[in-house]
Design an enzyme around this catalytic site. Structure first.
Site, PDB file in Angstrom:
ATOM      1  N   SER A   1      10.350 -17.868 -10.167  1.00 12.08           N
ATOM      2  CA  SER A   1       9.879 -17.841 -11.549  1.00 12.08           C
ATOM      3  C   SER A   1       9.081 -16.566 -11.798  1.00 12.08           C
ATOM      4  O   SER A   1       8.534 -15.969 -10.861  1.00 12.08           O
ATOM      5  CB  SER A   1       8.991 -19.059 -11.829  1.00 12.08           C
ATOM      6  OG  SER A   1       8.265 -18.907 -13.035  1.00 12.08           O
TER       7      SER A   1
ATOM      8  N   TYR B   1       1.213 -24.493 -10.097  1.00 10.99           N
ATOM      9  CA  TYR B   1       2.591 -23.993 -10.165  1.00 10.99           C
ATOM     10  C   TYR B   1       2.631 -22.493  -9.905  1.00 10.99           C
ATOM     11  O   TYR B   1       3.422 -22.003  -9.094  1.00 10.99           O
ATOM     12  CB  TYR B   1       3.191 -24.315 -11.525  1.00 10.99           C
ATOM     13  CG  TYR B   1       4.602 -23.785 -11.710  1.00 10.99           C
ATOM     14  CD1 TYR B   1       5.669 -24.364 -11.037  1.00 10.99           C
ATOM     15  CD2 TYR B   1       4.861 -22.703 -12.557  1.00 10.99           C
ATOM     16  CE1 TYR B   1       6.960 -23.889 -11.190  1.00 10.99           C
ATOM     17  CE2 TYR B   1       6.154 -22.223 -12.717  1.00 10.99           C
ATOM     18  CZ  TYR B   1       7.194 -22.817 -12.037  1.00 10.99           C
ATOM     19  OH  TYR B   1       8.469 -22.332 -12.193  1.00 10.99           O
TER      20      TYR B   1
END
Length: 315
Positions: free
Chosen positions: A181, A194
């Site tokens: 990501s 995250y």
């Protein structure tokens, strides 16, 4: 008739034909690349049941890869395997092998590694596609949730990669591709754990890339903003959106599974070390974070404050 209007009428069909031709040529080239890059190669795809995993499985299956599909649900894996079989020519494809894999169960990974290697005796490409997200203020995220995210986003992929590395090293070939990501490069509010897990896994594979280069093993990372799914993605209410919402909620911040797999195929072919799939705004944010950190932190705080203000007005 006006000459300008006549020219427009004549040019319009040409533009349509050229556009259609471009997309046809692009599809043909991508199909050729996928076949040449993965034909007869053993390819492992983790989280093959996700939108990206399914798209990747379809492209590689049609390209003649010896697929090993991993996921948490045996029934859904069998359903995916049946769909691939029905949509392809069995004379030029291989039936996928299925392996149950849950990064939330770290104790099972040694057995998973053994099962993966037993399928064909080796593997050529490992695509690490797992990801788990949580959106919440840091003080509301429990330690248990932190550990679950780290297992799924960092410890799991790292452990699986280390498990298959001895086989790749002995054969002096292999390609490990991490689908990560943009938050492995850029942290945004309300994604504390995250973002931490994505920074950790990015650093791990950056280090690993240099360690295994002498053995002819390639390590690539693909950092995207958001992979859209075929189903309707959850959209935040307008009152709760900040500038950071556009990094991960919808296009133009997101990409379709088809676009992501196209980049993935190109990465496998040219062995690029790092790929960023993002529009201009996130790219500018990454450079701002590196070159003008104080400005970046100020904008980040302003975005959080504006979200809090909007929430207070709506309550």
């Amino acid at each position: 008739m006006d000459p300008g209007w006549t020219t427009t009428v004549l040019l319009l069909p040409c533009v349509v034909v050229l556009t259609a031709g471009f997309f046809y040529l692009y599809s043909a080239v991508m199909g050729l690349l996928s076949r040449t890059s993965v034909r007869n190669k053993v390819v492992v795809i983790t989280d093959a049941l996700s939108s990206l995993g399914k798209e990747c499985a379809g492209v590689f299956h049609r390209g003649g890869a010896r697929l090993i599909l991993c996921g948490k649900s045996w029934d859904k894996l069998e359903e995916l395997s049946d769909d691939l079989a029905h949509a392809s020519d069995p004379t030029v494809t291989f039936p996928p092998k299925l392996v149950l894999l849950d990064f939330g169960d770290m104790d099972s990974l040694p057995e998973v590694v053994e099962e993966l290697l037993d399928c064909y005796g080796c593997l050529d490409i490992l695509i690490l596609n797992n990801s788990m997200k949580v959106r919440a203020p840091a003080h509301r995220v429990s330690l248990e949730t932190d550990k679950i995210l780290m297992d799924n986003n960092y410890f799991g992929p790292a452990t699986l990669a280390k498990g298959v590395l001895p086989s790749m090293i002995s054969r002096r070939t292999g390609h490990i591709l991490l689908v990560s990501s943009i938050q492995g490069k850029l942290a945004v509010p309300f994604r504390t754990t995250y973002a931490a897990s994505k920074h950790a896994v990015q650093a791990f594979f950056d280090c690993l890339r240099a360690e295994v280069d002498e053995y002819g093993i390639s390590v690539s990372t693909i950092n995207h903003t958001f992979i859209s799914s075929s189903s309707s993605d959850s959209v935040e209410p307008a009152s709760s959106r900040s500038i950071w919402s556009w990094f991960y909620t919808q296009r133009p911040g997101g990409v379709s599974p088809h676009e992501a797999v196209a980049e993935l195929v190109k990465t496998l072919n040219n062995k690029r070390k790092e790929v960023l799939i993002a529009p201009s705004l996130p790219r500018v944010a990454i450079y701002t974070r590196a070159l003008l950190p104080d400005m970046f932190f100020a904008v980040t705080a302003a975005g959080v404050n504006s979200t809090a203000a909007a929430d207070s007005m709506s309550t």
